[in-house]
Scaffold this active site. Structure first.
Site, PDB file in Angstrom:
ATOM      1  CG  HIS A  62      -1.811  -1.156   1.320  1.00  0.00           C
ATOM      2  ND1 HIS A  62      -2.817  -1.391   0.410  1.00  0.00           N
ATOM      3  CD2 HIS A  62      -1.849  -2.200   2.189  1.00  0.00           C
ATOM      4  CE1 HIS A  62      -3.439  -2.515   0.720  1.00  0.00           C
ATOM      5  NE2 HIS A  62      -2.864  -3.021   1.795  1.00  0.00           N
ATOM      6  CG  HIS A  90       2.936   5.275   6.354  1.00  0.00           C
ATOM      7  ND1 HIS A  90       2.732   5.125   7.717  1.00  0.00           N
ATOM      8  CD2 HIS A  90       1.839   5.910   5.878  1.00  0.00           C
ATOM      9  CE1 HIS A  90       1.551   5.629   8.029  1.00  0.00           C
ATOM     10  NE2 HIS A  90       0.986   6.117   6.931  1.00  0.00           N
ATOM     11  CG  HIS A  92      -0.841   8.347   2.805  1.00  0.00           C
ATOM     12  ND1 HIS A  92      -1.676   7.251   2.723  1.00  0.00           N
ATOM     13  CD2 HIS A  92      -0.385   8.365   4.078  1.00  0.00           C
ATOM     14  CE1 HIS A  92      -1.726   6.648   3.899  1.00  0.00           C
ATOM     15  NE2 HIS A  92      -0.950   7.300   4.752  1.00  0.00           N
ATOM     16  CD  GLU A 102      -4.151   9.212   3.832  1.00  0.00           C
ATOM     17  OE1 GLU A 102      -3.741   8.955   4.975  1.00  0.00           O
ATOM     18  OE2 GLU A 102      -4.861   8.433   3.162  1.00  0.00           O
ATOM     19  CG  HIS A 115       0.562   9.713   7.776  1.00  0.00           C
ATOM     20  ND1 HIS A 115      -0.470   9.020   7.176  1.00  0.00           N
ATOM     21  CD2 HIS A 115       0.243  11.034   7.717  1.00  0.00           C
ATOM     22  CE1 HIS A 115      -1.384   9.903   6.768  1.00  0.00           C
ATOM     23  NE2 HIS A 115      -0.977  11.125   7.078  1.00  0.00           N
ATOM     24  CB  THR A 207      -5.840   7.501   6.695  1.00  0.00           C
ATOM     25  OG1 THR A 207      -4.538   6.993   6.392  1.00  0.00           O
ATOM     26  CG2 THR A 207      -5.736   8.732   7.581  1.00  0.00           C
TER      27      THR A 207
END
Ligand code: BO1
Ligand code: ZN
Length: 269
Positions: A62, A90, A92, A102, A115, A207
């Site tokens: 992911h 990590h 996004h 996000e 994050h 999330t």
């Protein structure tokens, strides 16, 4: 164990009922509605990072996850009830430079979001139990917005690890990449000249599934920059577990959930 992806985030609640809760993350931060808390000015964050701890990079299908091999780094201050231990960080990202974060601020989004995930080891014995608890003091996640601009030397450590990874095993792309990472420079350090004095904080959730409402969020106002080449590098990562499945369509092109309703929550700044 249910699989999930970003093709229809509205359907996550079918298998992960928390995703329909009233305290979900991310949110669109309407800055004029946030409430100023004077006490945050005196009670500053204190980061205690073990500079020499080994850090491991992995692709979990992911995102890439950079985790600490030891439990020797922690954070305290702000609205945290006690010190929390560092678990991992990590990222996004999205399809273009104007989407990928996000959290939104006043209706706008950024190219990406880091994050930094910490867990409450005074109350829980493991990261997993803290993350899956329905207590809002299980995790503390610190979010840093990413915009496209200058090449970022700290971020190059991540893209170098991707380059050096085992090419025949895309899912485990970074599984064997162990490197020494001076992680303090990622959050509060001199290399990024990063300003942590301006932030918003609110109660929310993971999330991603299981979307448990266990997180005290801190979203920093100031973004960091990475280059378009560095952003394109993370977009190359695959979501597939086996090389034979790794077609172009399996690249992780986006991994950001859209903002959720604020409902009865307050945003403190
Ligand atoms: S985030 O910072 O809200 N994007 C976030 C989302 C999920 C996790 C950490 C931070 N961790 C997840 C693990 C899952 C695990 C779940 C509950 O925590 O990736 O493997 O099931 O423990
Ligand atoms: Zn995240």
């Amino acid at each position: 164990l249910h699989e999930w992806d970003y093709s229809d985030t509205n359907s996550w609640a079918v298998n992960f009922p928390s995703a329909n809760g009233r305290n979900q993350s991310p949110i669109d931060i309407i800055s004029s509605l946030s409430e100023y808390d004077e006490s945050l000015k005196t009670n500053q964050f204190e980061l205690n990072f073990d500079l020499n701890c080994f850090i491991e990079l992995k692709n979990n299908g992911h995102t890439f996850v950079v985790s600490a091999a030891s439990d020797t780094s922690s954070v305290s201050g702000g609205l945290l009830p006690n010190s929390y231990k560092f678990g991992q960080f990590h990222m996004h990202w999205g399809l273009n430079e104007s989407s990928g974060s996000e959290h939104f601020v006043d209706g706008g989004s950024f190219a990406g979001e880091l994050h930094f995930v910490f867990w409450n080891d005074s109350k829980f014995s493991t990261f997993e139990t803290a993350a899956q608890s329905n207590d809002h003091d299980g995790l503390a996640v610190f979010a840093v917005f990413i915009i496209v601009g200058a090449e970022n030397n700290e971020f190059s450590k991540i893209t170098a690890a991707i380059d050096n990874a085992d090419k025949p095993m895309p899912f485990l792309l970074m599984a064997d990449a162990l490197l020494v990472f001076t992680i303090n420079q990622h959050l509060f350090g001199c290399n990024w000249y990063y300003n942590i004095s301006k932030y918003w904080t609110y109660l929310g959730s993971l999330t991603t599934p299981p979307c448990t409402e266990s997180v005290l969020w801190t979203v920093f106002h100031d973004p960091i920059q990475i280059s378009i080449g560095q952003l394109n590098k993370v977009r190359q990562l695959y979501s597939c577990a086996h090389e034979s499945d790794c077609t172009e369509s399996k690249r992780i092109k986006k991994n950001n959930r859209l903002p959720c309703e604020l409902n009865e929550r307050k945003i403190i700044r």
